[in-house]
Design a protein around this motif. Structure first.
Motif, PDB file in Angstrom:
ATOM      1  N   GLN A 284       0.836  -1.218   0.000  1.00 46.30           N
ATOM      2  CA  GLN A 284       0.000   0.000   0.000  1.00 46.30           C
ATOM      3  C   GLN A 284       0.861   1.255   0.000  1.00 46.30           C
ATOM      4  N   CYS A 285       2.045   1.162   0.602  1.00 47.57           N
ATOM      5  CA  CYS A 285       2.953   2.323   0.643  1.00 47.57           C
ATOM      6  C   CYS A 285       3.712   2.492  -0.677  1.00 47.57           C
ATOM      7  N   GLY A 286       3.469   1.626  -1.623  1.00 46.49           N
ATOM      8  CA  GLY A 286       4.078   1.772  -2.949  1.00 46.49           C
ATOM      9  C   GLY A 286       5.470   1.182  -3.069  1.00 46.49           C
ATOM     10  N   TRP A 287       5.890   0.367  -2.116  1.00 47.37           N
ATOM     11  CA  TRP A 287       7.265  -0.140  -2.131  1.00 47.37           C
ATOM     12  C   TRP A 287       7.464  -1.409  -2.961  1.00 47.37           C
ATOM     13  N   LYS A 288       6.394  -2.105  -3.274  1.00 49.62           N
ATOM     14  CA  LYS A 288       6.549  -3.407  -3.951  1.00 49.62           C
ATOM     15  C   LYS A 288       7.300  -3.228  -5.272  1.00 49.62           C
ATOM     16  N   GLY A 289       8.360  -3.993  -5.463  1.00 50.66           N
ATOM     17  CA  GLY A 289       9.133  -3.943  -6.706  1.00 50.66           C
ATOM     18  C   GLY A 289      10.142  -2.802  -6.773  1.00 50.66           C
ATOM     19  N   LYS A 290      10.173  -1.944  -5.726  1.00 49.65           N
ATOM     20  CA  LYS A 290      11.074  -0.779  -5.763  1.00 49.65           C
ATOM     21  C   LYS A 290      12.508  -1.145  -5.353  1.00 49.65           C
ATOM     22  N   THR A 291      13.447  -0.234  -5.680  1.00 50.55           N
ATOM     23  CA  THR A 291      14.861  -0.467  -5.380  1.00 50.55           C
ATOM     24  C   THR A 291      15.437   0.775  -4.717  1.00 50.55           C
ATOM     25  N   LEU A 292      16.305   0.553  -3.728  1.00 46.84           N
ATOM     26  CA  LEU A 292      17.020   1.664  -3.080  1.00 46.84           C
ATOM     27  C   LEU A 292      18.471   1.204  -2.965  1.00 46.84           C
ATOM     28  N   GLY A 293      19.386   1.931  -3.601  1.00 44.73           N
ATOM     29  CA  GLY A 293      20.766   1.435  -3.679  1.00 44.73           C
ATOM     30  C   GLY A 293      20.751   0.095  -4.413  1.00 44.73           C
ATOM     31  N   ARG A 294      21.387  -0.906  -3.835  1.00 45.37           N
ATOM     32  CA  ARG A 294      21.367  -2.234  -4.469  1.00 45.37           C
ATOM     33  C   ARG A 294      20.431  -3.188  -3.720  1.00 45.37           C
ATOM     34  N   ALA A 322      13.618   2.897   5.618  1.00 50.11           N
ATOM     35  CA  ALA A 322      12.727   3.722   4.780  1.00 50.11           C
ATOM     36  C   ALA A 322      11.323   3.109   4.763  1.00 50.11           C
ATOM     37  N   ILE A 323      11.244   1.794   4.670  1.00 48.28           N
ATOM     38  CA  ILE A 323       9.940   1.113   4.652  1.00 48.28           C
ATOM     39  C   ILE A 323       9.248   1.269   6.008  1.00 48.28           C
ATOM     40  N   GLN A 324      10.013   1.050   7.093  1.00 48.58           N
ATOM     41  CA  GLN A 324       9.419   1.188   8.441  1.00 48.58           C
ATOM     42  C   GLN A 324       8.811   2.584   8.618  1.00 48.58           C
ATOM     43  N   ALA A 325       9.555   3.605   8.164  1.00 49.50           N
ATOM     44  CA  ALA A 325       9.086   4.987   8.346  1.00 49.50           C
ATOM     45  C   ALA A 325       7.788   5.213   7.569  1.00 49.50           C
ATOM     46  N   ASP A 326       7.720   4.714   6.333  1.00 50.63           N
ATOM     47  CA  ASP A 326       6.512   4.924   5.526  1.00 50.63           C
ATOM     48  C   ASP A 326       5.308   4.170   6.086  1.00 50.63           C
ATOM     49  N   VAL A 327       5.547   2.922   6.526  1.00 49.55           N
ATOM     50  CA  VAL A 327       4.434   2.132   7.077  1.00 49.55           C
ATOM     51  C   VAL A 327       3.928   2.791   8.355  1.00 49.55           C
ATOM     52  N   GLU A 328       4.848   3.297   9.164  1.00 49.53           N
ATOM     53  CA  GLU A 328       4.427   3.938  10.417  1.00 49.53           C
ATOM     54  C   GLU A 328       3.648   5.231  10.125  1.00 49.53           C
ATOM     55  N   ALA A 329       4.135   5.996   9.128  1.00 46.43           N
ATOM     56  CA  ALA A 329       3.450   7.260   8.809  1.00 46.43           C
ATOM     57  C   ALA A 329       2.035   6.984   8.305  1.00 46.43           C
ATOM     58  N   ARG A 330       1.872   5.932   7.491  1.00 45.01           N
ATOM     59  CA  ARG A 330       0.567   5.686   6.886  1.00 45.01           C
ATOM     60  C   ARG A 330      -0.396   4.924   7.801  1.00 45.01           C
ATOM     61  N   PHE A 331       0.136   3.944   8.532  1.00 47.57           N
ATOM     62  CA  PHE A 331      -0.749   3.053   9.306  1.00 47.57           C
ATOM     63  C   PHE A 331      -0.612   3.232  10.829  1.00 47.57           C
ATOM     64  N   GLY A 332       0.376   4.003  11.265  1.00 47.16           N
ATOM     65  CA  GLY A 332       0.577   4.173  12.711  1.00 47.16           C
ATOM     66  C   GLY A 332       1.085   2.910  13.375  1.00 47.16           C
ATOM     67  N   ILE A 333       1.710   2.015  12.607  1.00 47.63           N
ATOM     68  CA  ILE A 333       2.216   0.750  13.162  1.00 47.63           C
ATOM     69  C   ILE A 333       3.706   0.632  12.825  1.00 47.63           C
ATOM     70  N   LEU A 334       4.505   0.360  13.863  1.00 51.32           N
ATOM     71  CA  LEU A 334       5.939   0.140  13.621  1.00 51.32           C
ATOM     72  C   LEU A 334       6.143  -1.358  13.371  1.00 51.32           C
ATOM     73  N   ILE A 335       6.625  -1.698  12.181  1.00 53.39           N
ATOM     74  CA  ILE A 335       6.864  -3.117  11.892  1.00 53.39           C
ATOM     75  C   ILE A 335       8.305  -3.466  12.240  1.00 53.39           C
ATOM     76  N   HIS A 336       8.481  -4.682  12.786  1.00 49.38           N
ATOM     77  CA  HIS A 336       9.797  -5.106  13.268  1.00 49.38           C
ATOM     78  C   HIS A 336      10.371  -6.186  12.368  1.00 49.38           C
ATOM     79  N   PRO A 337      11.704  -6.130  12.129  1.00 45.83           N
ATOM     80  CA  PRO A 337      12.318  -7.180  11.311  1.00 45.83           C
ATOM     81  C   PRO A 337      12.204  -8.550  11.974  1.00 45.83           C
ATOM     82  N   GLU A 338      12.021  -9.562  11.149  1.00 45.69           N
ATOM     83  CA  GLU A 338      12.102 -10.946  11.610  1.00 45.69           C
ATOM     84  C   GLU A 338      13.567 -11.399  11.520  1.00 45.69           C
ATOM     85  N   VAL A 339      14.270 -10.801  10.590  1.00 44.72           N
ATOM     86  CA  VAL A 339      15.676 -11.123  10.334  1.00 44.72           C
ATOM     87  C   VAL A 339      16.554 -10.608  11.484  1.00 44.72           C
TER      88      VAL A 339
END
Ligand code: EPU
Length: 343
Positions: A284-294, A322-339
């Motif tokens: 929903q944040c538009g990140w699918k398929g996007k690239t940042l650096g490598r 960058a993804i965490q910041a966008d998801v938090e701004a849009r949905f108010g939820i901080l997502i945490h890495p599983e990795v």
């Protein structure tokens, strides 16, 4: 015991990050591991230790200044066979999917939905891997470990492992303290397929497989095909499977999201809480398929970050932030890495 100095970890992490370890030690038995721990104690060696499995859930942010440990304990032993159940002890260094194949071939049932998950048996018991409505903990009875400080053997019952969603005591207060050497599983002689998770029944129908005559091998192959269609093969495109966990939020938080997104996918957790797919929010944040650096977001599943070629751990981390910041701004939820991030 094989110890290599200044060892490349590129082939040891499925992201394909070009980090090195000061030392890399592989052991074949519990005895060998205890000897290594004993020697460190005798020499007052307090340099860091990192135990890895298949490297499918790791992000190296730089070179590792200590010793990376890897288990080559690969025995599979039936310890009891009673009534409907078979009890099997499996070495931590067995590749998870080899174990699933071995079980299905032996007509020991339960693990089919966990087919093709990357990694090794020891890490599966640390991380409580899960997919398609099943989790490793559903089949684990207890876990054998070695204390990396004292060399003592300790057994953890499944209750003591305190399993949760992608979580256990080995990821919390005992993080880094114990190395899993063997995992004890209880599997069934009766095949009771779990088909309720979205997509499985449809995939069986598409393949013309009748639920009534379904075999464990057919279910395993169907799960493998579903995974292959959605998740990149690390030998072709570096990745660590789902990069983020799906957040579990208060129902009120989800109801607020539903006002804007009435069709938002979700899973019920309990009366008060709902699990929201992070992949959906990232898309929903538009990140699918996007690239940042490598570093990039996989085209077919936004929960998976990929190495587009030569990425550093830092580049993957920048994309994560960058993804965490966008998801938090849009949905108010901080997502945490599983990795797991390794500094
Ligand atoms: N979705 C999107 N866009 C995306 C990705 C997902 O809209 O780009 C939506 C899907 O349409 C669906 C929902 O999100 O409605 C869930 O998607 P999916 O079934 O693909 O599963 P997931 O929640 O993204 C979890 C596990 C996977 C596991 C699958 C199947 C976690 C962190 N991930 O992913 O585990 O294979 O369910 O059970 O819980 C892993 O841990 O490495 C892993 C791959």
């Amino acid at each position: 015991m094989k110890i290599t100095d200044n060892c490349s970890l590129k082939e040891r992490n499925t992201f394909g990050i070009a980090a090195t370890a000061r030392h890399f030690a592989e052991y074949d038995s519990v005895d060998e591991l205890q000897t290594l721990v004993g020697r460190r104690a005798a020499e007052d060696d307090a340099t860091p230790l990192l135990h890895i499995g298949g490297g499918s859930n790791l992000l190296f942010l730089g070179d590792y200044a200590g010793t990376v440990l890897h288990s080559q304990i690969r025995d599979i032993v039936v310890t009891a066979d009673e009534g409907d159940y078979v009890y099997v002890r499996v070495g931590a260094g067995v590749t998870w999917d080899d174990w699933v194949q071995y079980a299905v071939d032996s007509s020991w049932f339960g693990l089919e939905n966990l087919s093709l998950i990357p990694g090794e048996v020891g890490a599966a018991a640390v991380q409580n891997i899960g997919a398609y409505g099943a989790e490793a903990k559903d089949f684990i009875l207890f876990v054998d470990t070695v204390d990396l400080q004292t060399g003592a053997i300790r057994h953890f019952t499944v209750e003591e492992c305190r399993y949760g969603y992608r979580d256990s005591i080995f990821k919390q207060e005992l993080r880094g303290r114990y190395a899993v050497t063997h995992v004890h599983f209880r599997l069934s002689h009766s095949f009771r397929p779990r088909l309720d998770y979205g997509g499985i029944r449809r995939a069986l129908e598409e393949r013309g497989i009748d639920e009534v005559n379904l075999t464990a091998e057919q279910l395993r192959q169907t799960i493998i095909e579903i995974r292959r269609a959605k998740l990149p093969d690390p030998s072709e495109l570096g990745n660590a499977g789902s990069f983020f966990m799906n957040p579990i939020v208060d129902r009120s938080v989800f109801e607020r999201i539903q006002k804007t997104y009435p069709d938002a996918p979700h899973y019920e957790v309990d009366a008060d809480r709902v699990k929201v797919p992070a992949g959906w929010m990232i898309e929903q944040c538009g990140w699918k398929g996007k690239t940042l650096g490598r570093a990039g977001v996989y085209e077919k599943q936004a929960l998976v970050l990929v190495n587009r070629g030569g990425a550093t751990g830092k580049e993957i981390n920048d994309l994560c932030k960058a993804i965490q910041a966008d998801v938090e701004a849009r949905f108010g939820i901080l997502i945490h890495p599983e990795v797991n991030f390794i500094a």
